[in-house]
Design an enzyme around this catalytic site. Structure first.
Site, PDB file in Angstrom:
ATOM      1  N   ASP A  85      22.037  46.437 -26.181  1.00 64.89           N
ATOM      2  CA  ASP A  85      22.914  45.275 -26.293  1.00 64.89           C
ATOM      3  C   ASP A  85      23.423  45.027 -27.711  1.00 64.89           C
ATOM      4  OD1 ASP A  85      22.162  44.988 -23.648  1.00 64.89           O
ATOM      5  OD2 ASP A  85      21.764  42.837 -23.829  1.00 64.89           O
ATOM      6  N   HIS A 136      29.461  42.074 -22.683  1.00 64.50           N
ATOM      7  CA  HIS A 136      28.393  41.197 -23.172  1.00 64.50           C
ATOM      8  C   HIS A 136      28.994  39.966 -23.874  1.00 64.50           C
ATOM      9  CE1 HIS A 136      24.263  40.273 -23.980  1.00 64.50           C
ATOM     10  NE2 HIS A 136      24.251  40.610 -25.251  1.00 64.50           N
ATOM     11  N   HIS A 140      29.137  36.908 -28.266  1.00 64.90           N
ATOM     12  CA  HIS A 140      27.716  36.665 -27.991  1.00 64.90           C
ATOM     13  C   HIS A 140      27.424  35.178 -27.859  1.00 64.90           C
ATOM     14  CE1 HIS A 140      23.353  37.383 -28.045  1.00 64.90           C
ATOM     15  NE2 HIS A 140      23.688  38.602 -27.687  1.00 64.90           N
ATOM     16  N   HIS A 232      18.145  46.665 -28.214  1.00 64.60           N
ATOM     17  CA  HIS A 232      19.343  46.327 -28.994  1.00 64.60           C
ATOM     18  C   HIS A 232      19.697  47.434 -29.981  1.00 64.60           C
ATOM     19  CE1 HIS A 232      17.841  42.509 -27.482  1.00 64.60           C
ATOM     20  NE2 HIS A 232      19.080  42.080 -27.566  1.00 64.60           N
TER      21      HIS A 232
HETATM   22 ZN   LIG Z   1      22.813  40.170 -26.687  1.00 69.76          ZN
END
Ligand SMILES: [Zn+2]
Length: 262
Positions: A85, A136, A140, A232
């Site tokens: 991510d 995503h 964010h 991540h």
């Molecule tokens: Zn995230």
């Protein structure tokens, strides 16, 4: 005093929007701005009127007590799904891509729209190397699911456009809400746009910078056949995630197989 307090607040806000971790130790708690009493002043400081300093707060719907229905939390096969991510990131995304290529496995990249606009060549490379894309959100926004349906849709569309500017016609299979702070309304909007809501089942909280051995231990302890693992490749110093993956990718491949979620 004031500029210092303001910069502490700004830092708090920046940290607030990083990380995807869910329950337990939330990024919000970790990012509490330092107390103003850290540098006490002998004279009382007049507080400015909030009406001059606080921007009008948008109305946010409350977060549901539990995750809404319809989220994908399993890979849909015996294999384990790896998801990365907050990228793409020029430092870490190429490292993960190289690791995945060496192991000959595919993963899902949940990309942030602003990052995709900034690093289109990395989005193109993710697609070229056979990996899957996940929207995503644009920047964010951990509160995106709490906004109006129109705002959610416009954020997801803007992100899709940035991805398609980098990789025209690339399928964007999934959407993942930052922080996992889903609402039922958001799941509905994502589905209407043809984006399937992708959650996770294994969260080593690598956004909080634990050492690689802790990330490895958490992932190995929680992963089963069909798990979706959240990690991540951006949003901060990810050296420990990179180091953990050098062990985890071959290990998970050997024990469970690594598969794209479906
Ligand atoms: Zn995230």
């Amino acid at each position: 005093m004031r500029p210092r307090a303001l910069s502490a607040l700004a830092l708090g806000l920046v940290l607030l929007v990083t990380g995807c971790g869910e329950a337990g130790k939330s990024p919000e708690k970790a990012a509490a701005p330092p107390s103003a009493s850290a540098s006490p002043s002998p004279t009382p400081v007049t507080k400015p009127s909030p009406t001059h300093t606080t921007p009008a707060k948008p109305k946010l719907r409350p977060l549901p007590k539990k995750l809404p229905a319809g989220l994908h939390r399993a890979s849909g096969s015996n294999g384990v799904a790896l998801t990365f991510d907050d990228g793409p990131d020029p430092r870490y995304t190429p490292q993960i891509l190289a690791q995945l290529r060496a192991a000959r496995v595919k993963a899902t990249f949940c990309v942030v729209g602003k990052q995709a606009r900034r690093y289109p060549e990395l989005v193109a490379r993710i697609v070229r190397e056979g990996h899957q894309l996940c929207n995503h959100s644009w920047h964010h926004d951990v509160n995106l699911g709490r906004r109006s349906a129109a705002e959610i849709r416009s954020d997801l569309e803007r992100t899709n456009e940035a991805i398609h500017a980098a990789a025209p016609k690339a399928p964007i299979t999934w959407f993942r809400q930052p922080g996992g702070r889903w609402t039922a309304e958001e799941v509905t909007v994502a589905k209407q746009m043809g984006l399937r809501p992708l959650h996770w089942s294994v969260d080593p909280q690598d956004w909080d910078h634990p050492p690689a051995k802790t990330i490895i231990k958490r992932v190995k302890g929680a992963t089963r056949h069909g798990s979706v693992v959240l990690m991540h490749d951006a949003g901060g110093d990810r050296a420990q995630t990179m180091a953990a993956c050098r062990h985890l990718i071959p290990d998970l491949k050997r024990r469970f197989g690594i598969a794209l979620p479906r």
